[in-house]
Design a protein around this motif. Structure first.
Motif, PDB file in Angstrom:
ATOM      1  N   THR A  19       0.859  -1.178   0.000  1.00 41.97           N
ATOM      2  CA  THR A  19       0.000   0.000   0.000  1.00 41.97           C
ATOM      3  C   THR A  19       0.898   1.231   0.000  1.00 41.97           C
ATOM      4  O   THR A  19       2.060   1.167   0.412  1.00 41.97           O
ATOM      5  CB  THR A  19      -0.935   0.016   1.226  1.00 41.97           C
ATOM      6  OG1 THR A  19      -0.137  -0.042   2.411  1.00 41.97           O
ATOM      7  CG2 THR A  19      -1.913  -1.156   1.201  1.00 41.97           C
ATOM      8  N   ARG A  20       0.362   2.334  -0.476  1.00 42.75           N
ATOM      9  CA  ARG A  20       1.142   3.564  -0.586  1.00 42.75           C
ATOM     10  C   ARG A  20       0.544   4.629   0.335  1.00 42.75           C
ATOM     11  O   ARG A  20      -0.639   4.579   0.676  1.00 42.75           O
ATOM     12  CB  ARG A  20       1.120   4.050  -2.042  1.00 42.75           C
ATOM     13  CG  ARG A  20       1.663   3.002  -2.997  1.00 42.75           C
ATOM     14  CD  ARG A  20       1.228   3.234  -4.403  1.00 42.75           C
ATOM     15  NE  ARG A  20      -0.238   3.202  -4.479  1.00 42.75           N
ATOM     16  CZ  ARG A  20      -0.919   3.379  -5.597  1.00 42.75           C
ATOM     17  NH1 ARG A  20      -0.298   3.614  -6.726  1.00 42.75           N
ATOM     18  NH2 ARG A  20      -2.239   3.348  -5.600  1.00 42.75           N
ATOM     19  N   TRP A  21       1.344   5.582   0.722  1.00 42.46           N
ATOM     20  CA  TRP A  21       0.925   6.656   1.615  1.00 42.46           C
ATOM     21  C   TRP A  21      -0.364   7.300   1.123  1.00 42.46           C
ATOM     22  O   TRP A  21      -1.308   7.510   1.873  1.00 42.46           O
ATOM     23  CB  TRP A  21       2.049   7.686   1.728  1.00 42.46           C
ATOM     24  CG  TRP A  21       1.678   8.905   2.507  1.00 42.46           C
ATOM     25  CD1 TRP A  21       1.359  10.134   2.016  1.00 42.46           C
ATOM     26  CD2 TRP A  21       1.578   9.013   3.925  1.00 42.46           C
ATOM     27  NE1 TRP A  21       1.074  11.003   3.033  1.00 42.46           N
ATOM     28  CE2 TRP A  21       1.198  10.332   4.223  1.00 42.46           C
ATOM     29  CE3 TRP A  21       1.764   8.117   4.976  1.00 42.46           C
ATOM     30  CZ2 TRP A  21       1.007  10.785   5.517  1.00 42.46           C
ATOM     31  CZ3 TRP A  21       1.584   8.576   6.263  1.00 42.46           C
ATOM     32  CH2 TRP A  21       1.205   9.891   6.522  1.00 42.46           C
ATOM     33  N   HIS A  22      -0.426   7.614  -0.162  1.00 41.95           N
ATOM     34  CA  HIS A  22      -1.594   8.322  -0.688  1.00 41.95           C
ATOM     35  C   HIS A  22      -2.809   7.416  -0.921  1.00 41.95           C
ATOM     36  O   HIS A  22      -3.868   7.896  -1.313  1.00 41.95           O
ATOM     37  CB  HIS A  22      -1.243   9.102  -1.969  1.00 41.95           C
ATOM     38  CG  HIS A  22      -0.988   8.252  -3.156  1.00 41.95           C
ATOM     39  ND1 HIS A  22       0.234   7.699  -3.420  1.00 41.95           N
ATOM     40  CD2 HIS A  22      -1.804   7.870  -4.152  1.00 41.95           C
ATOM     41  CE1 HIS A  22       0.154   7.010  -4.544  1.00 41.95           C
ATOM     42  NE2 HIS A  22      -1.074   7.100  -5.005  1.00 41.95           N
ATOM     43  N   ASP A  23      -2.690   6.107  -0.659  1.00 48.44           N
ATOM     44  CA  ASP A  23      -3.845   5.208  -0.769  1.00 48.44           C
ATOM     45  C   ASP A  23      -4.847   5.440   0.364  1.00 48.44           C
ATOM     46  O   ASP A  23      -6.043   5.212   0.198  1.00 48.44           O
ATOM     47  CB  ASP A  23      -3.410   3.742  -0.739  1.00 48.44           C
ATOM     48  CG  ASP A  23      -2.631   3.320  -1.968  1.00 48.44           C
ATOM     49  OD1 ASP A  23      -2.609   4.083  -2.964  1.00 48.44           O
ATOM     50  OD2 ASP A  23      -2.043   2.226  -1.940  1.00 48.44           O
ATOM     51  N   ASN A  24      -4.327   5.868   1.518  1.00 45.96           N
ATOM     52  CA  ASN A  24      -5.203   6.088   2.674  1.00 45.96           C
ATOM     53  C   ASN A  24      -6.071   7.326   2.475  1.00 45.96           C
ATOM     54  O   ASN A  24      -5.643   8.312   1.879  1.00 45.96           O
ATOM     55  CB  ASN A  24      -4.374   6.285   3.952  1.00 45.96           C
ATOM     56  CG  ASN A  24      -3.899   4.989   4.552  1.00 45.96           C
ATOM     57  OD1 ASN A  24      -4.029   3.924   3.970  1.00 45.96           O
ATOM     58  ND2 ASN A  24      -3.312   5.075   5.729  1.00 45.96           N
ATOM     59  N   PHE A  77      -2.178   1.900   4.836  1.00 41.96           N
ATOM     60  CA  PHE A  77      -0.739   2.094   4.717  1.00 41.96           C
ATOM     61  C   PHE A  77      -0.158   2.096   6.123  1.00 41.96           C
ATOM     62  O   PHE A  77      -0.749   2.689   7.027  1.00 41.96           O
ATOM     63  CB  PHE A  77      -0.441   3.435   4.029  1.00 41.96           C
ATOM     64  CG  PHE A  77       1.029   3.735   3.967  1.00 41.96           C
ATOM     65  CD1 PHE A  77       1.804   3.218   2.949  1.00 41.96           C
ATOM     66  CD2 PHE A  77       1.639   4.512   4.941  1.00 41.96           C
ATOM     67  CE1 PHE A  77       3.162   3.482   2.892  1.00 41.96           C
ATOM     68  CE2 PHE A  77       2.989   4.774   4.898  1.00 41.96           C
ATOM     69  CZ  PHE A  77       3.751   4.260   3.866  1.00 41.96           C
ATOM     70  N   PRO A  78       0.969   1.481   6.383  1.00 39.63           N
ATOM     71  CA  PRO A  78       1.792   0.680   5.504  1.00 39.63           C
ATOM     72  C   PRO A  78       1.495  -0.807   5.697  1.00 39.63           C
ATOM     73  O   PRO A  78       1.755  -1.359   6.765  1.00 39.63           O
ATOM     74  CB  PRO A  78       3.211   1.013   5.961  1.00 39.63           C
ATOM     75  CG  PRO A  78       3.072   1.250   7.443  1.00 39.63           C
ATOM     76  CD  PRO A  78       1.680   1.789   7.642  1.00 39.63           C
ATOM     77  N   GLU A  79       0.936  -1.437   4.715  1.00 41.26           N
ATOM     78  CA  GLU A  79       0.695  -2.880   4.738  1.00 41.26           C
ATOM     79  C   GLU A  79       1.061  -3.467   3.392  1.00 41.26           C
ATOM     80  O   GLU A  79       0.959  -2.793   2.364  1.00 41.26           O
ATOM     81  CB  GLU A  79      -0.788  -3.197   4.998  1.00 41.26           C
ATOM     82  CG  GLU A  79      -1.199  -3.078   6.442  1.00 41.26           C
ATOM     83  CD  GLU A  79      -2.595  -3.584   6.687  1.00 41.26           C
ATOM     84  OE1 GLU A  79      -2.718  -4.728   7.166  1.00 41.26           O
ATOM     85  OE2 GLU A  79      -3.543  -2.842   6.407  1.00 41.26           O
TER      86      GLU A  79
END
Length: 144
Positions: A19-24, A77-79
């Motif tokens: 997952t990316r920072w901006h996914d949240n 994030f972060p997973e």
């Protein structure tokens, strides 16, 4: 009514993604629309690596014509996640994928959905039969 739980053993191939920072989103979990990008990434990675799909120069491209997703448990994030992929139906010019999102190593899916591609000629964008290399790769994922 909650859909049936999807198990890791139900899927034939997996793509690991971070997952990316901006996914949240503001609620602290991966936003629902991002799951579709995970689906798209897994399907196209499989087609490129296993079916020799040339996304830049090939005569054939594939359009998404339908997709859906059901959510069971959040990810954030972060997973690291694993996208499970199988083929439910392989037609003449279309393929119906079934996908699920798993937290790394977990048996139950956090989300599950479908994704339908129609293969078309790059120039006229009209449906064409799925090329043999892609058809053979997709046939390996057909669920029993």
């Amino acid at each position: 009514m909650q859909p049936a739980q999807h198990q890791r053993a139900d899927y034939a191939w997996f793509q690991t993604l971070g997952t990316r920072w901006h996914d949240n989103d503001i609620y602290g979990h991966v936003n629902n629309v991002v799951y579709y990008s995970y689906f798209d990434s897994a399907v196209n990675t499989y087609l490129i690596e296993q079916g020799r799909l040339d996304i830049h120069e090939g005569e054939t491209i594939a359009f998404v014509v339908s997709s859906s997703c059901d959510y069971f448990n959040s990810i954030a994030f972060p997973e690291h996640i694993e996208v499970g992929l199988r083929v439910a139906r392989l037609g003449n010019s279309s393929v119906h994928y079934e996908l699920a999102i798993f937290k790394a190593g977990e048996l139950n899916a956090c989300a599950a959905g479908h994704f339908v591609h129609v293969f078309v000629d790059r120039v006229d964008q009209r449906p064409i039969p799925i090329p043999m290399a892609q058809r053979e790769a997709l046939a390996r994922l057909l669920r029993n």
